[in-house]
Write a protein that holds these residues in place. Structure first.
Motif, mmCIF file in Angstrom:
data_model
loop_
_atom_site.group_PDB
_atom_site.id
_atom_site.type_symbol
_atom_site.label_atom_id
_atom_site.label_comp_id
_atom_site.label_asym_id
_atom_site.label_seq_id
_atom_site.Cartn_x
_atom_site.Cartn_y
_atom_site.Cartn_z
ATOM 1 N N ALA A 75 35.504 -18.150 -50.590
ATOM 2 C CA ALA A 75 36.527 -18.063 -51.493
ATOM 3 C C ALA A 75 37.733 -18.732 -51.105
ATOM 4 O O ALA A 75 38.621 -19.338 -51.995
ATOM 5 C CB ALA A 75 36.587 -16.473 -51.855
ATOM 6 N N MET A 76 38.336 -18.522 -49.751
ATOM 7 C CA MET A 76 39.425 -18.994 -49.527
ATOM 8 C C MET A 76 39.585 -20.228 -49.526
ATOM 9 O O MET A 76 40.721 -21.150 -49.610
ATOM 10 C CB MET A 76 40.143 -18.307 -48.136
ATOM 11 C CG MET A 76 40.278 -16.794 -48.178
ATOM 12 S SD MET A 76 41.632 -16.487 -49.549
ATOM 13 C CE MET A 76 40.695 -15.882 -50.926
ATOM 14 N N VAL A 80 37.794 -22.502 -51.129
ATOM 15 C CA VAL A 80 37.933 -23.049 -52.558
ATOM 16 C C VAL A 80 39.241 -22.900 -53.105
ATOM 17 O O VAL A 80 39.409 -23.890 -53.745
ATOM 18 C CB VAL A 80 36.628 -22.415 -53.427
ATOM 19 C CG1 VAL A 80 36.771 -22.807 -54.901
ATOM 20 C CG2 VAL A 80 35.224 -22.692 -52.894
ATOM 21 N N LEU A 81 39.871 -21.857 -53.017
ATOM 22 C CA LEU A 81 41.037 -21.570 -53.580
ATOM 23 C C LEU A 81 42.100 -22.536 -52.968
ATOM 24 O O LEU A 81 42.603 -23.370 -53.503
ATOM 25 C CB LEU A 81 41.688 -20.138 -53.267
ATOM 26 C CG LEU A 81 43.125 -19.713 -53.349
ATOM 27 C CD1 LEU A 81 43.025 -19.628 -54.899
ATOM 28 C CD2 LEU A 81 43.227 -18.214 -52.812
ATOM 29 N N THR A 141 41.115 -26.555 -54.071
ATOM 30 C CA THR A 141 41.388 -26.877 -55.421
ATOM 31 C C THR A 141 42.842 -26.343 -55.994
ATOM 32 O O THR A 141 42.869 -26.323 -57.202
ATOM 33 C CB THR A 141 40.316 -26.157 -56.166
ATOM 34 O OG1 THR A 141 40.229 -24.841 -56.166
ATOM 35 C CG2 THR A 141 38.997 -26.457 -55.737
ATOM 36 N N GLY A 157 43.380 -23.413 -56.572
ATOM 37 C CA GLY A 157 43.114 -22.066 -57.442
ATOM 38 C C GLY A 157 42.895 -22.758 -58.769
ATOM 39 O O GLY A 157 42.619 -22.000 -59.662
ATOM 40 N N HIS A 188 39.851 -24.159 -59.475
ATOM 41 C CA HIS A 188 38.216 -24.021 -59.626
ATOM 42 C C HIS A 188 38.198 -22.547 -59.605
ATOM 43 O O HIS A 188 38.397 -21.643 -58.741
ATOM 44 C CB HIS A 188 37.713 -24.682 -58.702
ATOM 45 C CG HIS A 188 36.297 -24.770 -58.711
ATOM 46 N ND1 HIS A 188 35.434 -23.609 -58.630
ATOM 47 C CD2 HIS A 188 35.294 -25.955 -58.819
ATOM 48 C CE1 HIS A 188 34.108 -24.088 -58.743
ATOM 49 N NE2 HIS A 188 34.022 -25.369 -58.979
ATOM 50 N N TRP A 248 36.567 -19.583 -56.511
ATOM 51 C CA TRP A 248 37.172 -18.786 -55.647
ATOM 52 C C TRP A 248 36.954 -17.474 -55.892
ATOM 53 O O TRP A 248 36.946 -16.273 -55.208
ATOM 54 C CB TRP A 248 38.472 -19.127 -55.489
ATOM 55 C CG TRP A 248 39.520 -18.922 -56.131
ATOM 56 C CD1 TRP A 248 39.868 -19.941 -57.297
ATOM 57 C CD2 TRP A 248 40.516 -17.710 -56.512
ATOM 58 N NE1 TRP A 248 40.825 -19.335 -58.165
ATOM 59 C CE2 TRP A 248 41.148 -18.031 -57.561
ATOM 60 C CE3 TRP A 248 40.207 -16.675 -55.660
ATOM 61 C CZ2 TRP A 248 41.930 -17.006 -57.932
ATOM 62 C CZ3 TRP A 248 41.457 -15.660 -56.041
ATOM 63 C CH2 TRP A 248 42.133 -15.813 -57.160
ATOM 64 N N LEU A 293 33.448 -15.740 -55.768
ATOM 65 C CA LEU A 293 33.354 -15.689 -54.182
ATOM 66 C C LEU A 293 33.903 -14.372 -53.786
ATOM 67 O O LEU A 293 33.294 -13.633 -52.971
ATOM 68 C CB LEU A 293 33.451 -17.019 -53.451
ATOM 69 C CG LEU A 293 32.373 -18.002 -53.986
ATOM 70 C CD1 LEU A 293 32.952 -19.288 -53.195
ATOM 71 C CD2 LEU A 293 31.056 -17.751 -53.457
ATOM 72 N N LEU A 294 35.105 -14.248 -54.342
ATOM 73 C CA LEU A 294 36.091 -13.124 -53.638
ATOM 74 C C LEU A 294 35.461 -11.844 -54.067
ATOM 75 O O LEU A 294 35.530 -10.812 -53.481
ATOM 76 C CB LEU A 294 37.436 -13.496 -54.186
ATOM 77 C CG LEU A 294 38.413 -12.118 -53.697
ATOM 78 C CD1 LEU A 294 38.666 -12.276 -52.260
ATOM 79 C CD2 LEU A 294 39.752 -12.526 -54.459
#
Length: 118
Positions: free
Chosen positions: A87-88, A90-91, A94, A96, A98, A101, A104-105
């Motif tokens: 998650a982190m 992807v965050l 992108t 934030g 996408h 994140w 997934l979080l």
């Protein structure tokens, strides 16, 4: 995690890979600077993420059904931490933009809360 995988694969096919097909299952029309072989591995890895997410979901379901859930707490923590790290990633990658994140979080948090150990 099952839902995340389904959405990931379906939206990837619709939003990204559909336009890159030449009547084949595996996309072949690689936009520059990619080559066909690059597109093929991107497509495979895209869906591999979904498959691995489904595998983790299956493990979490098996652990949840176990009569001795606390015995699996470490395994569940590992899955939760890895999902949180994803998650982190992807965050960060992108900025934030996408939504993956967040999904997934949430999955990481639910796994952590459901581990059955203090």
């Amino acid at each position: 995690m099952i839902l995340i995988g389904v959405v990931h694969s379906a939206l990837g096919e619709i939003l990204i890979f559909r336009r890159l097909r030449a009547g084949t299952i595996v996309p072949l029309l690689a936009p520059p600077p990619l080559r066909e072989r690059h597109l093929r591995i991107l497509w495979a890895n895209w869906h591999l993420c979904s498959v691995l997410g489904w595998a983790l979901a299956a493990l979490l379901i098996l652990f949840a059904m176990s009569p001795d859930l606390p015995a699996h707490a470490l395994h569940i923590r590992i899955i939760a931490i890895a999902t949180f790290a994803g998650a982190m990633l992807v965050l960060f990658a992108t900025k934030g933009r996408h939504p993956g994140w967040f999904g997934l979080l949430v999955a990481a948090g639910l796994a952590w809360l459901g581990q059955g150990a203090p």
